[in-house]
Enzyme design. Structure first.
Site, PDB file in Angstrom:
ATOM      1  N   ASP A  74       0.660  -1.216  -0.017  1.00 20.29           N
ATOM      2  CA  ASP A  74       0.048   0.143   0.030  1.00 20.29           C
ATOM      3  C   ASP A  74       0.765   1.027   0.081  1.00 20.29           C
ATOM      4  OD1 ASP A  74      -2.271  -1.555  -0.035  1.00 20.29           O
ATOM      5  OD2 ASP A  74      -2.983  -0.936   2.023  1.00 20.29           O
ATOM      6  N   ARG A 103      -1.358   5.342  17.024  1.00 21.42           N
ATOM      7  CA  ARG A 103      -1.591   6.268  15.966  1.00 21.42           C
ATOM      8  C   ARG A 103      -1.236   7.948  16.229  1.00 21.42           C
ATOM      9  NH1 ARG A 103      -0.553   1.918  13.404  1.00 21.42           N
ATOM     10  NH2 ARG A 103      -2.343   1.052  12.299  1.00 21.42           N
ATOM     11  N   ASP A 157      -8.449   4.364  11.681  1.00 24.37           N
ATOM     12  CA  ASP A 157      -7.050   4.801  11.717  1.00 24.37           C
ATOM     13  C   ASP A 157      -6.948   6.059  11.142  1.00 24.37           C
ATOM     14  OD1 ASP A 157      -5.596   2.946  13.048  1.00 24.37           O
ATOM     15  OD2 ASP A 157      -4.849   1.967  11.456  1.00 24.37           O
ATOM     16  N   SER A 209      -5.911  -9.679   7.510  1.00 27.89           N
ATOM     17  CA  SER A 209      -5.048  -8.563   7.510  1.00 27.89           C
ATOM     18  C   SER A 209      -4.707  -8.579   9.088  1.00 27.89           C
ATOM     19  CB  SER A 209      -5.392  -7.239   6.979  1.00 27.89           C
ATOM     20  OG  SER A 209      -6.387  -6.704   7.643  1.00 27.89           O
TER      21      SER A 209
END
Length: 404
Positions: free
Chosen positions: A13, A93, A122, A178
């Protein structure tokens, strides 16, 4: 050219996003924020970023800061999202955003790019943290841009783009789920886990824990010491925050501690299914609670517990850098000032049993609590206490008799 920082992992990604941002006219400064992701060659990640045209690339190790300044304060709150999730991804984060903005300030970049999707949590955590720290920052979230999604509707197009650009990626069929990992935990979601009929704990190839069934047939004991709410000693030895977490990950992991399967409510409104493992933090939450049981008075403990879900929700949503969180953390610091002591735990096949607890600040008085005679508690005092507590009920009972 315009410039931006990219929260970069080196995976498919962010490799595609790096190339796409350059095509869009950006100089890209890649920032790999090291949270303890396993199995990744850091030097190879940097070389790949430069080979793919990054203006600069760096690794910033924040594992110690993550444990000390983010995970431990949340643990002191006993904050668990929707009662169970220990917030391992959520906690990291705002720290990633802070580091990326520090680099942006250093290199003069005006934008901050990340690879979070427009469906998940996120994106909220990255953006809310970044805009609180740098209100004028431009956020680039390619997955929320039609042009990007039209160009890359799936992995096939992303892999083709990488081949065209000479970007090395492991072109493989998507995993059946994932995962996201740091030193605090591993999360597993998507793919086959999107079916709630599937037994989630049977699916992942776990990286931190064995199953309780595979754990040793003999129990293991561990001792954790706290000073003002901070875990500082492990089996009598003083250790750093990161070492504490890593060692407890090993100890808890080999005893089948810390697996969780839940359906949670995302900030964006949908429900999602997540499977988590967090052996070290599970042990710290448990041990910390036992020290609090000795040292915090009833009313303060109950007030903290009423506020705890609020803190968990704020962390989960991404409201870390806010006035409300600042005030709650100041409250937390005062609350934890007496939470000093040592706890012994016995671990056996996914179970945690407390074996001992001591504290120089203990409010537990066995002479008062004992059912035997003695101590400073006069049982006769309870007569007046209960008459006063029962007064409203007696008055109401006379005026509005209840059927029974």
């Amino acid at each position: 050219m315009s410039s931006c920082v990219l929260a970069y992992s080196g995976g498919l990604d962010t490799s595609v996003i790096l190339g796409w941002l350059q095509d869009e006219g950006y100089d890209v400064h890649c920032v790999y924020v090291d949270l303890g992701q396993p199995g990744e060659d850091r030097d190879a990640v940097l070389k790949k970023a430069y080979a793919c045209g990054a203006k600069s690339a760096r690794i910033v190790d924040v594992q110690e800061e993550l444990c000390r300044d983010f995970a431990f304060p949340v643990m002191q709150w006993q904050a668990k999202y929707e009662g169970v999730y220990l917030l391992g991804t959520s906690i990291a984060r705002p720290l990633i955003s802070k580091i990326c903005l520090q680099v942006a300030r250093e290199v003069g970049a005006e934008a901050y790019a990340h690879g979070a999707t427009g469906k998940g949590n996120d994106q909220c955590r990255f953006q809310l943290a970044a805009e609180a720290l740098e209100p004028g920052v431009k956020i680039i979230a390619p997955w929320r841009i039609d042009k990007y999604r039209n160009k890359f509707p799936g992995r096939t197009e992303m892999i083709a783009f990488c081949q065209e650009k000479g970007i090395p990626v492991k072109a493989s069929v998507a995993k059946p789920y994932s995962s996201d990992e740091n030193c605090l935990h591993i999360s597993y979601e998507a793919g086959v886990l999107e079916d709630p009929k599937v037994t989630g704990v049977d699916v992942p190839d776990y990286g931190m824990t064995v199953s309780p069934q595979e754990a040793p047939d003999k129990s293991e004991e561990v001792t954790i010491g706290f000073e003002q709410g901070v875990p500082v000693t492990l089996n009598g030895k003083k250790v750093s925050p990161l070492t504490m977490v890593l060692e407890l990950n090993k100890i808890g992991g080999r005893n089948g501690i810390g697996r969780l399967d839940m359906i949670e409510n995302r900030f964006v409104g949908m429900k999602s299914r997540g499977v988590y493992e967090a052996p070290g933090m599970t042990l710290l939450y448990e041990a910390h609670r036992y020290v609090e049981q000795l040292t915090l008075d009833r009313d303060l403990l109950h007030l903290r517990d009423r506020l705890s879900p609020e803190v968990a929700e704020m962390v989960y949503y991404g409201f870390w850098y806010t006035a409300k969180m600042d005030a709650l953390m100041a409250f937390n610091k005062q609350t934890q000032s007496v939470v000093t002591g040592e706890v012994g735990l016995r671990l056996y096949k996914g179970n945690i049993t407390v074996t001992s607890r001591t504290s120089p600040n203990s409010l537990y008085d066995d002479k008062i609590a004992s059912m035997e005679a003695g101590g400073s508690y006069n049982q006769n005092d309870a007569e007046g206490f209960l008459r006063l507590m029962g007064l409203p009920g007696r008055v109401q009972g006379r005026v509005r008799p209840r059927a029974y």
